[in-house]
Scaffold this active site. Structure first.
Site, PDB file in Angstrom:
ATOM      1  CB  ALA A  97      21.719 -12.312 -39.609  1.00 43.00           C
ATOM      2  CE  LYS A  98      15.178 -12.136 -36.799  1.00 44.78           C
ATOM      3  NZ  LYS A  98      13.595 -13.254 -36.976  1.00 44.78           N
ATOM      4  CB  SER A  99      21.850 -15.732 -37.104  1.00 43.70           C
ATOM      5  OG  SER A  99      21.969 -15.101 -38.255  1.00 43.70           O
TER       6      SER A  99
END
Ligand code: GLU
Length: 275
Positions: free
Chosen positions: A249-251
């Site tokens: 995930a980007k986060s």
């Protein structure tokens, strides 16, 4: 003819999970189908032009080609509004004035609050407001989202299902997601509504996306039926996980394709990782 699509949101750089998704759609459309690209930028507060530009660069680096024109959701709000108006005219929606805080407090008050695959369901606070109360609050300028009355909708359609490449025939259970939002307070549509409308308008016959979105299909199938849209097949593919087993995930800091490229990874190496 098979028509597939890759539908990224331009709110971050693509990582290997996106590469797998895009490759799955691209390969499924070969040799003589169509592979489309859709930019899901309805969340204008998070979408940024540099991320959109990077999507094109990264997909080209992966060796993918797609049909033009590319559909950019922010340019088609009228299509989503028309679908919403239709659902409203069927008496299947209601305004929801709740804040996140209101919803969390209500859930905390009722320990038996129903949960679905994505957490606690909307507890239905605004479903029970009278017409007069709704009018009063709208006239007073309170912001509101529009929710789908899922029980009423399911009663109208009866049982539904879809065909999934990996899971076979799946019975739809839209109630498992509760009264989802069809139009947000800040945006005149929502992910569920825009995706369903777009897949139909673009003639997508096979929706390829990660299995993290498997549950969303319960609602998309219901919306298709209510709006009398064609029903595509689905292919919810595996997710790429990091060494700790977490979905990229980007986060969570998953390395972007452009970082891998800058570090010397070749297209062939990237493609081999998502084979
Ligand atoms: N825009 C969504 C995302 O980036 C994908 C939507 C879909 O494939 O249905 O997660």
């Amino acid at each position: 003819m098979i028509v597939t699509r890759f539908a990224p949101s331009p709110n971050g750089y693509l990582h290997l999970g996106h590469a797998l998704s895009a490759m799955t759609g691209f390969r499924a459309a070969r040799p003589d189908g169509r592979f489309l690209l859709r930019i899901e930028d309805i969340d204008t507060a998070r979408a940024r032009p540099e991320f959109e530009k990077a999507i094109f660069e990264d997909l080209a680096w992966l060796g993918l080609t797609w049909r033009v024109p590319v559909r950019r959701q922010s340019e088609h709000v009228a299509d989503y509004e028309a679908a919403l108006a239709r659902l409203e005219s069927m008496g299947l929606t209601y305004p929801c004035f709740c804040t996140r805080k209101d919803i969390a407090a209500e859930i905390a008050r009722s320990p038996a609050a129903p949960h679905g695959p994505e957490g606690a369901l909307y507890p239905g606070i605004c479903r029970h407001l009278s017409d007069g109360e709704r009018r009063r609050r709208i006239e007073a300028g309170e912001k509101f989202a529009i929710r789908l009355d899922v029980a009423r909708a399911v009663a109208m359609t009866g049982p539904l299902g879809w065909s999934d490449r990996l899971r076979g025939q799946v019975a739809a259970d839209p109630a498992s997601l509760g009264d989802v939002v069809l139009a947000r307070k800040d945006i005149p549509t929502s992910y569920h509504l825009a995706v369903t409308v777009d897949d139909a308008l673009q003639g997508v016959t096979l929706v390829t996306r990660g299995e993290d979105l498997f549950h969303a299909t319960h609602i998309h199938r219901l919306l298709q039926e209510l709006l009398q849209l064609p029903v595509p097949d689905y292919w919810h593919h595996r997710l790429i996980r990091d060494a700790g087993g977490m979905r990229l995930a980007k986060s969570k800091g998953a390395p972007a394709l452009r970082d891998l490229r800058a570090a010397g990874m070749t297209t062939a190496e990237a493609r081999a990782l998502v084979d």
